[in-house]
Design a protein around this motif. Structure first.
Motif, PDB file in Angstrom:
ATOM      1  N   ASP A 410       0.808  -1.217   0.000  1.00  0.00           N
ATOM      2  CA  ASP A 410       0.000   0.000   0.000  1.00  0.00           C
ATOM      3  C   ASP A 410       0.842   1.268   0.000  1.00  0.00           C
ATOM      4  OD1 ASP A 410       1.063  -0.223   2.486  1.00  0.00           O
ATOM      5  OD2 ASP A 410      -0.787   0.200   3.580  1.00  0.00           O
ATOM      6  N   GLN A 435      -4.988   2.741  -0.303  1.00  0.00           N
ATOM      7  CA  GLN A 435      -5.899   1.833   0.387  1.00  0.00           C
ATOM      8  C   GLN A 435      -6.631   0.988  -0.641  1.00  0.00           C
ATOM      9  OE1 GLN A 435      -8.652   3.743   3.002  1.00  0.00           O
ATOM     10  NE2 GLN A 435      -9.681   1.859   3.585  1.00  0.00           N
ATOM     11  N   TRP A 441      -7.826   0.481  -6.049  1.00  0.00           N
ATOM     12  CA  TRP A 441      -6.975   1.187  -5.109  1.00  0.00           C
ATOM     13  C   TRP A 441      -7.463   2.631  -4.999  1.00  0.00           C
ATOM     14  CZ3 TRP A 441      -3.158  -1.086  -2.230  1.00  0.00           C
ATOM     15  CH2 TRP A 441      -2.752  -2.363  -2.618  1.00  0.00           C
TER      16      TRP A 441
END
Length: 893
Positions: A410, A435, A441
């Motif tokens: 991430d 995230q 994403w």
């Protein structure tokens, strides 16, 4: 309709007969539906029936059932706009089939004739589309299509043959097929007459068995005004159950753009293999290593190399999982290509040279995202334009140029490095976190930020890319800033400094120089400690100084389009001290004053007062030419928006609250269009609202000056422009009087600027012919020959137009202000009246010289007029008669 509600309703009348024969059960079915609806009172049924094009008119099927074989001796199906005829024999156990079928529908015809079984077979098919628009409309109205078929226009042919059966995984089945599409394009709509794409002269052939197929394609595609030519050859087929393998033998693609002449060409340098496999719950694709070569209209060749790439998708217990990986390298990308592709903007940068770039990437995805990508200089250098426009370009001396992006899980980071001998340095790093939500994403508001940027730039011409066309910028920049906090609340710290800033526009006469900036970054605030710049003429150009702050409020906004304006705040104060704003031959302006600008919640408040220390505006004698109402100028195709493109999403507009006082000052001079005067007064410039027009209120008055009309220089006794709203249409009240006459006569202008009313004026009032005589001749028109002279002077003034006519050019050449011809009162023996030529010169506002000479006279007369005051004047003359007069004027009504 009871079987499928999407079919049109029809009452079925028909007959079915069947009887046992030694060969089997013979049957005969005939249907002839009558017109009408099963439920005439149902609105839904009527609506559906009207929208469906497939309405049965007749059906005839005759055949024999001899288990397990069904034989259709004849089949005839007719709808309102299509038909099908044929015969067939089908074994429902082995699925061996033999027969013929012909189909006719609007815009197309299709046929198939042959036999097929597991062991052998032979046959041919043909599909001929004469009007793709009609055919696609018909297909889109079939049950289950829901209007989803694409609407295209064009024609084409698809035919082929087959030999053998489907036994042994299709290894004995050989197919030969050809597709020819002379033209194909989207169907034009009411909003667009130009298709977004067109396919022309496309040919594709497919031959071989199922395990070993060969495909050849050749097509030309037009994307707007761009042209793509494609040629490809591929082989492959099914190698096992659930596994297909293909091999791209060759691929050539050429592209042309009429707005950027030249041809781009891309081709494979060696064959590439693709492997597709699909098993229960799992699909996978693998692409073998390969190389592409790209050439363009600008010298240079770029290579793209990639390693084996994989993609797979699996589903286990209702949980989907996708994994992929790709890696490769870009070699010898010429920077000149970037200049060529965006040369309309890059030309302003002044970037030229032989620099080449090399890039690489390594990316994979699945449970964890991992990306490594970079682009860096491999060889060559840049030629850059210095801050002196006429100076030759110099080598930048690039030592390092590199950008990189990395992602691990991430976390994502980016960096940039630039190091050169004469084009400055740059070091920047940035990092944050993403995230994951499902397969997507996102960048959350609370994502942490971390970064650092350090920039040092010398004074180069590349700054001009930030300015509008025709403008030039230069200056040095030294910045050192750090970033922390989160996406919703970034925190900055550091300093910004600029030196030797300048802005220049030769066309507008703007030349600001010796600029200086000192600013600090603190949290979400930019504190401007000093910003100063000098006007045209440097040391004598005055000074503009700005101080204040800009800052960004943290938080979230429901509408992303309004987030920037609603959170941005600004408080600036500007002070001008004898600032020379414009220094052009026909436009000079020097201003002083103070302004304040406050931005709060998308409301911009501007307050202040500006005074002109000196100004000179010379109006053009003729307006610029304009196109007629029947002329329409259209942008090039590339600039036109796509017909089906969604309009840009409107953001929140800035509401302007403007209230600025404008003072012409002691020396605001306007010249041109016959006027030469100074203006005085005070105006207030206002605007409230995002779309409200600019409005001016106040009064401007002339101070002295002259107005040229009918070949005469008139003194402006009264000149008032009253602004009551629109800034370009004030009301007028102007009175200009010809001096040095016993009779007050002149021109009066009333109305508005856009609709002026010009009329002759005299006090006391006289007929218009007398007014014109006094205005042009300086005396009454009652004497002989005066009317001719009046018309002559008026015609000369009118023919002169707004520019320099013949009389104006003559007076300019002689250095005088008046040339006139008038009667002298003497009568010739033939009964005609003699004429007198008058030359006049205004030395000052109150002092005037005139020389008169009759055509038949031997001597002339020199006259002097001098106004002591409004009531007293001195008139003197020398010639045949010499005299000095003291004149006292007392007007009365």
């Amino acid at each position: 309709e009871a079987i499928d509600s999407r079919l049109g309703q029809a009452v079925l009348d028909g007959q079915l007969s069947a009887h046992q024969t030694p060969k089997g059960i013979a049957f005969d079915l005939q249907l002839n539906p009558t017109q009408g609806t099963a439920n005439p009172g149902t609105k839904k049924a009527a609506t559906i029936a009207a929208s469906v094009g497939l309405r049965l008119q007749s059906l005839h099927a005759k055949g024999l059932w001899d288990d397990p074989t069904v034989t259709l001796e004849s089949l005839a199906l007719q709808t309102d706009d299509a038909s099908a005829q044929g015969k067939a024999s089908i074994n429902i156990q082995t699925f061996a089939t033999q027969g013929t079928l012909a189909l006719a529908l609007p815009g197309a015809q299709a046929s198939v004739d042959g036999a097929m079984s597991s062991d052998n077979g032979q046959g041919a098919w043909s599909l001929r589309v004469a009007d793709a628009a009609q055919a696609t409309r018909w297909v889109s109205r079939l049950p289950g299509m829901g209007g989803a078929a694409p609407s295209v226009a064009g024609n084409g042919v698809f035919d082929g043959t087959w030999h053998g059966g489907w036994k042994s995984q299709g290894q004995t089945l050989r197919v030969q097929a050809t597709l020819r599409v002379p033209k194909l394009a989207p169907q034009p709509t009411s909003t667009s007459t130009q298709p977004s794409w067109r396919l022309s002269n496309a040919i594709a052939t497919l031959s071989g068995t199922l395990p070993a197929l060969q495909l050849n394609t050749d097509a030309t595609v037009f994307l707007g005004d761009k042209t793509l030519a494609l040629q490809a050859q591929a082989t492959g087929g099914r190698v096992a159950d659930g596994r297909w393998q293909g091999r791209m033998q060759s691929l050539q693609l050429q592209a042309q753009d009429p707005q950027r002449p030249g041809t781009w060409a891309m081709q494979l340098t060696k064959p590439v293999t693709l492997d597709w496999s699909q098993r229960t719950g799992t699909s996978a694709l693998e692409v073998a290593p390969g190389t592409l070569q790209l050439t363009g209209p600008v010298a240079g060749t770029m290579g793209i190399q990639w390693q084996a790439a994989q993609w797979s998708h699996s589903s286990d217990a209702g949980k989907d999982r996708t994994q992929w990986r790709t890696q490769g390298r870009i070699n010898d990308l010429p920077l000149a290509w970037l200049d060529w592709l965006g040369r309309s903007q890059m030309a302003n940068l002044g970037l030229h040279g032989d620099m080449r770039l090399t890039g690489q990437w390594d990316a994979s995805g699945g449970d964890t995202l991992r990306v490594q990508a970079s682009l860096a200089r491999s060889s060559g250098d840049l030629q850059i334009q210095t801050d002196v426009a006429a100076a030759p370009r110099v080598q930048a001396g690039v030592r390092e140029a590199r950008i990189a992006i990395a992602a691990e899980g991430d976390r994502i980071s980016a960096s940039a490095q630039w190091d050169s001998a004469r084009a400055g340095t740059l070091q920047a790093d940035f990092g944050t976190r993403l995230q994951r939500k499902g397969d997507a994403w996102t960048w959350p508001d609370d994502a942490p930020l971390q970064g650092r940027a350090k920039v040092q730039m010398p004074p180069l011409g590349v700054w001009s890319v930030l300015a509008p066309p025709g403008w030039r910028l230069r200056g040095t920049l030294d910045a050192d800033a750090s970033l922390s906090g989160s996406r919703a609340a970034p925190q900055w710290s550091g300093t910004l400094a600029a030196q030797d800033l300048s802005v220049r526009s030769v066309v507008d006469g703007i030349d600001f120089s010796q600029g200086r900036l000192r600013a600090r970054l603190a949290g979400q605030r930019l504190e401007i400690d000093e910003f100063s710049v000098r006007g045209a003429g440097a040391a004598n150009g005055g000074l503009l100084g700005i101080t204040g702050a800009l800052w960004w409020l943290p938080g979230q906004d429901a509408d992303p389009g309004t987030a920037t304006l609603s959170r941005l705040r600004m408080q600036l104060q500007a002070t001008a001290q004898a600032l020379r704003v414009s220094e052009r031959a026909d436009r000079k302006l020097v201003v002083s004053g103070k302004l304040s600008a406050d931005l709060d919640n998308a409301v911009l408040v501007l307050r202040g007062k500006l005074m002109a220390d000196g100004a000179l505006f010379q109006l053009s004698e003729q307006s610029a030419p304009q196109l007629g109402d029947d002329v329409v100028v259209r942008p090039p195709r590339a600039a036109q928006a796509a017909p089906n493109a969604a309009p840009p999403r409107p953001g929140k507009a800035v509401v302007t609250d403007l209230n600025i006082t404008l003072d012409p000052g002691p020396n605001f001079v306007v010249q041109g269009r016959g006027i030469n005067t100074r203006l005085a007064g005070e105006l207030v410039l206002r605007r409230v609202g995002a779309k409200a027009p600019l409005r001016l209120t106040g009064t401007l008055s002339t101070v002295g000056g002259t107005y040229r009309a009918y070949g005469q220089n008139l003194n402006i006794e009264q000149g008032v422009m009253r602004f009551e709203g629109p800034y370009d249409n004030p009301s007028l009240d102007i009175l200009a009087i010809r001096p040095n006459l016993q009779q007050r006569v002149g021109v009066q202008i009333v109305g508005t600027v856009q609709v002026p009313v010009v009329r002759l004026y005299s006090d006391p009032d006289l007929p218009d012919s007398e007014k014109l005589a006094w205005l042009v001749l300086g005396r009454s028109g009652a004497s002989g020959g005066a009317e001719t002279a009046v018309l002559q002077q008026a015609a000369m003034a009118l023919l002169g137009g707004k520019g320099n006519g013949l009389s104006s050019q003559l007076m300019d050449a002689l250095g005088i202000d008046e040339v006139s011809v008038r009667g002298d009162g003497a009568t010739n023996p033939d009964g005609t009246t003699s004429a007198t030529v008058v030359l006049g010169k205004r030395v000052s506002r109150d002092f005037y010289l005139a020389y008169e000479r009759g055509v038949a006279s031997t001597m002339g007369t020199l006259s002097i007029f001098y106004d002591l005051s409004r009531r007293f004047a001195i008139r003197a003359q020398a010639g045949e008669q010499s005299a000095v007069d003291l004149i006292f004027t007392l007007p009365y009504d």
